[in-house]
Scaffold this motif. Structure first.
Motif, PDB file in Angstrom:
ATOM      1  N   ASN A  76     -31.012 -66.154 -21.529  1.00  0.00           N
ATOM      2  CA  ASN A  76     -31.446 -67.069 -20.481  1.00  0.00           C
ATOM      3  C   ASN A  76     -31.382 -66.436 -19.084  1.00  0.00           C
ATOM      4  N   ALA A  77     -31.429 -65.118 -19.026  1.00  0.00           N
ATOM      5  CA  ALA A  77     -31.498 -64.428 -17.733  1.00  0.00           C
ATOM      6  C   ALA A  77     -32.805 -64.814 -17.045  1.00  0.00           C
ATOM      7  N   GLY A  78     -32.794 -64.849 -15.728  1.00  0.00           N
ATOM      8  CA  GLY A  78     -34.008 -65.213 -15.015  1.00  0.00           C
ATOM      9  C   GLY A  78     -34.026 -64.660 -13.608  1.00  0.00           C
ATOM     10  N   VAL A  79     -35.211 -64.617 -13.051  1.00  0.00           N
ATOM     11  CA  VAL A  79     -35.395 -64.212 -11.663  1.00  0.00           C
ATOM     12  C   VAL A  79     -36.294 -65.240 -10.995  1.00  0.00           C
ATOM     13  N   GLU A  80     -35.777 -65.877  -9.948  1.00  0.00           N
ATOM     14  CA  GLU A  80     -36.605 -66.757  -9.142  1.00  0.00           C
ATOM     15  C   GLU A  80     -37.096 -65.940  -7.960  1.00  0.00           C
ATOM     16  N   SER A 101     -30.423 -64.497 -12.009  1.00  0.00           N
ATOM     17  CA  SER A 101     -29.431 -65.222 -12.805  1.00  0.00           C
ATOM     18  C   SER A 101     -29.113 -64.394 -14.051  1.00  0.00           C
ATOM     19  N   LEU A 102     -27.849 -63.997 -14.162  1.00  0.00           N
ATOM     20  CA  LEU A 102     -27.377 -63.259 -15.337  1.00  0.00           C
ATOM     21  C   LEU A 102     -26.155 -63.979 -15.904  1.00  0.00           C
ATOM     22  N   PRO A 103     -26.390 -65.125 -16.549  1.00  0.00           N
ATOM     23  CA  PRO A 103     -25.267 -65.879 -17.091  1.00  0.00           C
ATOM     24  C   PRO A 103     -24.499 -65.050 -18.120  1.00  0.00           C
ATOM     25  N   GLU A 104     -23.236 -65.329 -18.225  1.00  0.00           N
ATOM     26  CA  GLU A 104     -22.353 -64.667 -19.198  1.00  0.00           C
ATOM     27  C   GLU A 104     -21.989 -63.243 -18.808  1.00  0.00           C
ATOM     28  N   ILE A 105     -22.438 -62.783 -17.639  1.00  0.00           N
ATOM     29  CA  ILE A 105     -22.062 -61.448 -17.169  1.00  0.00           C
ATOM     30  C   ILE A 105     -21.234 -61.625 -15.904  1.00  0.00           C
ATOM     31  N   GLU A 106     -20.098 -60.941 -15.869  1.00  0.00           N
ATOM     32  CA  GLU A 106     -19.211 -61.023 -14.715  1.00  0.00           C
ATOM     33  C   GLU A 106     -19.979 -60.657 -13.437  1.00  0.00           C
ATOM     34  N   PRO A 107     -19.734 -61.379 -12.339  1.00  0.00           N
ATOM     35  CA  PRO A 107     -20.486 -61.137 -11.104  1.00  0.00           C
ATOM     36  C   PRO A 107     -20.467 -59.691 -10.637  1.00  0.00           C
ATOM     37  N   GLU A 108     -19.348 -59.007 -10.704  1.00  0.00           N
ATOM     38  CA  GLU A 108     -19.281 -57.616 -10.253  1.00  0.00           C
ATOM     39  C   GLU A 108     -20.210 -56.726 -11.084  1.00  0.00           C
ATOM     40  N   VAL A 109     -20.219 -56.936 -12.383  1.00  0.00           N
ATOM     41  CA  VAL A 109     -21.087 -56.168 -13.277  1.00  0.00           C
ATOM     42  C   VAL A 109     -22.545 -56.569 -13.044  1.00  0.00           C
ATOM     43  N   ALA A 110     -22.786 -57.867 -12.856  1.00  0.00           N
ATOM     44  CA  ALA A 110     -24.147 -58.349 -12.613  1.00  0.00           C
ATOM     45  C   ALA A 110     -24.730 -57.706 -11.357  1.00  0.00           C
ATOM     46  N   LEU A 111     -23.929 -57.589 -10.312  1.00  0.00           N
ATOM     47  CA  LEU A 111     -24.414 -56.956  -9.076  1.00  0.00           C
ATOM     48  C   LEU A 111     -24.755 -55.485  -9.299  1.00  0.00           C
ATOM     49  N   GLN A 112     -23.986 -54.790 -10.117  1.00  0.00           N
ATOM     50  CA  GLN A 112     -24.290 -53.394 -10.445  1.00  0.00           C
ATOM     51  C   GLN A 112     -25.603 -53.308 -11.229  1.00  0.00           C
ATOM     52  N   SER A 134     -34.850 -59.393  -0.034  1.00  0.00           N
ATOM     53  CA  SER A 134     -33.479 -59.810  -0.254  1.00  0.00           C
ATOM     54  C   SER A 134     -33.311 -60.089  -1.742  1.00  0.00           C
ATOM     55  N   ILE A 135     -32.308 -59.496  -2.349  1.00  0.00           N
ATOM     56  CA  ILE A 135     -32.037 -59.741  -3.764  1.00  0.00           C
ATOM     57  C   ILE A 135     -30.604 -60.225  -3.875  1.00  0.00           C
ATOM     58  N   THR A 136     -30.423 -61.392  -4.482  1.00  0.00           N
ATOM     59  CA  THR A 136     -29.095 -61.985  -4.606  1.00  0.00           C
ATOM     60  C   THR A 136     -28.811 -62.379  -6.046  1.00  0.00           C
ATOM     61  N   LEU A 137     -27.543 -62.536  -6.329  1.00  0.00           N
ATOM     62  CA  LEU A 137     -27.093 -63.047  -7.615  1.00  0.00           C
ATOM     63  C   LEU A 137     -27.029 -64.565  -7.492  1.00  0.00           C
ATOM     64  N   ALA A 138     -27.759 -65.250  -8.342  1.00  0.00           N
ATOM     65  CA  ALA A 138     -27.792 -66.722  -8.286  1.00  0.00           C
ATOM     66  C   ALA A 138     -26.562 -67.310  -8.952  1.00  0.00           C
TER      67      ALA A 138
END
Length: 138
Positions: A76-80, A101-112, A134-138
């Protein structure tokens, strides 16, 4: 300039009528009516198409980044994606925001993973240093 090793795919389209026209791919898989942004009508516009294309490609780059690190890619990963058509002192420009949006992945790892995808995504490469992004973690 880069040295091309191999062309993997060539998209071939024909657009007539500009922002109030039609666009078709030569293989017939794409056939769109176009309308100017914000105008009444049933068609899409280039900014919407660019947002869809960039977000789809960015997801592919995220999957690649996950695979390279042996991390399961969330189903269920996604990019808006938001792409703005703006007017400035020197004419018209684009700017973009991607919320990943990278559910189930820790925010620090998701940002990498997001940074790795941004370095690898062909759309990110094409826009780098050309538009505000601008690219952000949702």
């Amino acid at each position: 300039m880069i040295n091309i090793e191999k062309t993997l795919y060539t998209a071939q389209t024909c657009t007539t009528g500009g922002r109030e026209g039609t666009a078709r791919s030569h293989d017939g898989r794409l056939d769109l009516r176009l309308s100017p942004p914000g105008a009444p009508g049933t068609g899409t516009n280039p900014e919407q198409l660019f947002a869809v294309c960039w977000s789809a490609c960015f997801l592919g780059s995220l999957r690649h980044a996950c695979n390279a690190r042996k991390i399961g890619f969330p189903a269920n990963a996604g990019v808006e994606a938001q792409v703005d058509l703006v007017h400035a002192e020197h004419g018209f420009f684009l700017q973009a925001r991607l919320a990943v949006s990278l559910p189930e992945i820790e925010p620090e790892v998701a940002l990498q993973l997001i940074e790795a995808a941004h370095q690898n995504c062909p759309y990110s490469k094409a826009t780098r240093s050309n538009i505000n992004v601008s690219i952000t973690l949702a």
